[in-house]
Design a protein around this motif. Structure first.
Motif, mmCIF file in Angstrom:
data_model
loop_
_atom_site.group_PDB
_atom_site.id
_atom_site.type_symbol
_atom_site.label_atom_id
_atom_site.label_comp_id
_atom_site.label_asym_id
_atom_site.label_seq_id
_atom_site.Cartn_x
_atom_site.Cartn_y
_atom_site.Cartn_z
ATOM 1 N N THR A 404 0.840 -1.201 0.000
ATOM 2 C CA THR A 404 0.000 0.000 0.000
ATOM 3 C C THR A 404 0.870 1.243 0.000
ATOM 4 O O THR A 404 1.845 1.339 0.767
ATOM 5 N N CYS A 405 0.534 2.208 -0.861
ATOM 6 C CA CYS A 405 1.256 3.481 -0.894
ATOM 7 C C CYS A 405 0.839 4.313 0.305
ATOM 8 O O CYS A 405 -0.356 4.541 0.540
ATOM 9 N N CYS A 408 -0.911 7.906 -1.273
ATOM 10 C CA CYS A 408 -2.226 7.947 -1.926
ATOM 11 C C CYS A 408 -3.114 6.765 -1.557
ATOM 12 O O CYS A 408 -4.308 6.765 -1.875
ATOM 13 N N TYR A 410 -2.920 3.664 -2.729
ATOM 14 C CA TYR A 410 -3.106 2.704 -3.817
ATOM 15 C C TYR A 410 -2.439 1.377 -3.448
ATOM 16 O O TYR A 410 -1.295 1.348 -2.998
ATOM 17 N N ASN A 415 3.744 -2.442 -6.753
ATOM 18 C CA ASN A 415 4.330 -1.255 -6.121
ATOM 19 C C ASN A 415 5.694 -1.554 -5.516
ATOM 20 O O ASN A 415 6.589 -0.705 -5.530
ATOM 21 N N CYS A 424 5.221 3.712 -6.163
ATOM 22 C CA CYS A 424 3.771 3.633 -6.391
ATOM 23 C C CYS A 424 3.491 3.763 -7.894
ATOM 24 O O CYS A 424 3.963 4.704 -8.549
ATOM 25 N N LYS A 426 0.725 4.525 -9.162
ATOM 26 C CA LYS A 426 -0.314 5.525 -9.404
ATOM 27 C C LYS A 426 0.215 6.945 -9.252
ATOM 28 O O LYS A 426 0.032 7.787 -10.141
#
Length: 482
Positions: A404-405, A408, A410, A415, A424, A426
């Motif tokens: 998980t970022c 953000c 995402y 990732n 990331c 995104k």
């Protein structure tokens, strides 16, 4: 924590302790006395272990027909006074040494039973039940109650040395001519700090140490209003949400591990040469060599050295965490599952054969997990947060924290490009993967704290119960992300 000191030497004062007869079954044989401190210590250790095993023999297990049978085959319900009458070498042992196994055995047994039930409920291996104390396996040790100063009294001699006095008395008619009945065993110890009030002493004659059982001191600190997330791993033992890392002295630990494995290979060769299938079978055969026991002792000392190194690093790190933060957030890892063997993959084309399942690579990962000893960090923080006023610890779900970022939110497996690199897909946020996971862990901890706060104060901010409840000093107003 309890205070451990080094036992330098043991001396005797007053009468010489009576330790039995040359023939323990013949009271008309020659009487034996402890002439040196070493003889007295071995006598006390043997007496304590004998009494402990007496009590342990009364425990039962289920037999083949589902009936309870004593684990020792027969029950030994003798009291301390009865044991003294029937075993002459116990008559002069101090009562506070012979009484201590009663509680120690009971606590050890029921703690093990409870632990086995907990592990079985989690579908984990329960481990074996407690066994009888063995000289070769458990070493020479005994415990003596302090009992308000009745025995095991400590006095400071100078800045770095002290003396523990264990007193006892020979029965009437068992002292040597012209000697008093009472004897004193003086344990000369080296200390590094003042000894606090204690309830008992644990003497380890094998390793020449003494432990004073006392209440640990609280950790002095001032509220900081900071919170921190910790990600545990193998490459870095710990990475926090501030971008700092804690690494173990891997070169020293790897050198010790190489020495251990080298000696384990030599032990395996001895077992194979002797014609046995396992080391346990060889050790119980009674045909072991001196070299075998010497190597076994060396392996034990190397394991103890590695443990001391890990304890030193983690003790310093966790103490600093508790002093600097009001809230510490960790992953709720199931370490037993992480080191579990991979499931075998049957070959559909060849019966009885199996496909590659990655177990060879997993073996190296398991070794790294054992070396990192990640459970040590959480266990130390668990008791240190209780000793420090105003500090809380939260365990959160570790799922997807590394994917998980933290910017953000995402979530994607792609990732994390490697063990250390997180990019990331995104928002193109780039950072160290462990630091990113630590930030996600901290965020989950603060979300958990916010939910708890809503339950305590209500959605409108009014308190549900009288008084403000906090996790340490970490209220939703006071916690600042450090």
């Amino acid at each position: 924590m309890s205070q451990k000191v080094v036992l330098e030497r043991v001396t005797l004062d007053g009468a010489k302790p009576f330790i039995g007869y040359t023939d323990q079954h013949d009271p008309c044989s020659e009487k034996l006395y402890a002439n040196t401190g070493s003889q007295a210590m071995e006598w006390l250790c043997n007496a304590w272990r004998y009494r402990f095993n007496q009590l342990r023999s009364n425990r039962c297990k289920y037999g083949k027909d589902k009936t309870l049978i004593p684990i020792g085959g027969t029950l030994d319900t003798r009291s301390v006074s009865q044991s003294r009458k029937e075993c002459s070498w116990l008559t002069a042992v101090p009562s506070l040494i012979l009484e201590s196994p009663t509680r120690i055995e009971r606590v050890e047994w029921f703690t093990s039973v409870k632990r086995r039930k907990t592990l079985l409920s989690k579908r984990l291996k329960p481990g074996r039940m407690p066994r009888f104390k063995s000289y070769k396996r458990d070493g020479q040790h005994f415990i003596c109650w302090y009992n308000g100063g009745r025995n095991a009294v400590y006095r400071q001699v100078n800045r770095n040395h002290g003396i523990i006095t264990i007193t006892g008395q020979n029965p009437k008619g068992y002292s040597q001519a012209g000697e008093p009945l009472r004897y004193r065993i003086l344990l000369h110890v080296r200390v590094s700090q003042p000894i606090r009030e204690y309830t008992a002493i644990q003497v380890d004659w094998t390793n020449r140490t003494v432990v004073f059982n006392n209440i640990p001191l609280p950790i002095r600190r001032k509220p900081t209003g900071k919170a921190i997330g910790i990600d545990r791993g193998c490459a870095h033992a710990a990475a926090d949400s501030n971008g700092r890392f804690m690494d173990l002295p891997k070169n020293r630990l790897k050198a010790i591990d190489r020495e251990i494995r080298k000696r384990q290979k030599s032990q395996a060769r001895r077992v194979k040469t002797a014609g046995y299938f396992s080391e346990k079978e060889y050790a119980n055969s009674g045909r072991t060599s001196r070299a075998y026991w010497k190597t076994r002792l060396e392996i034990t000392k190397l394991h103890a050295k590695s443990k001391r190194i890990l304890d030193d690093v983690y003790q310093k790190y966790t103490t600093q965490l508790v002093r600097d933060n009001d809230l510490i957030v960790l992953e709720n890892l199931r370490l037993a599952n992480m080191s579990r063997r991979n499931k075998p993959v049957p070959d559909p084309l060849h019966e009885g054969r199996y496909l590659h399942n990655g177990q060879a690579a997993k073996r190296g990962l398991n070794r790294s997990l054992r070396q990192a000893s990640m459970g040590r960090l959480s266990s130390m923080l668990a008791y240190k947060t209780k000793l420090a006023d105003g500090v809380g610890m939260i365990l959160v779900n570790p799922a997807y924290t590394s994917q998980t970022c933290s910017q953000c939110g995402y979530v994607a497996k792609e990732n994390r490009e490697s063990q250390a690199v997180f990019i990331c897909k995104k928002c193109s946020y780039k950072t160290n993967a462990d630091v990113n996971a630590a930030k996600n862990i901290l965020k989950r901890g603060l979300d958990t704290l916010a939910i708890t706060s809503e339950n305590l104060w209500g959605a409108d901010g009014t308190p549900v119960e009288q008084g403000r409840k906090t996790i340490g000093n970490a209220t939703r107003e006071s916690v600042a992300v450090s």
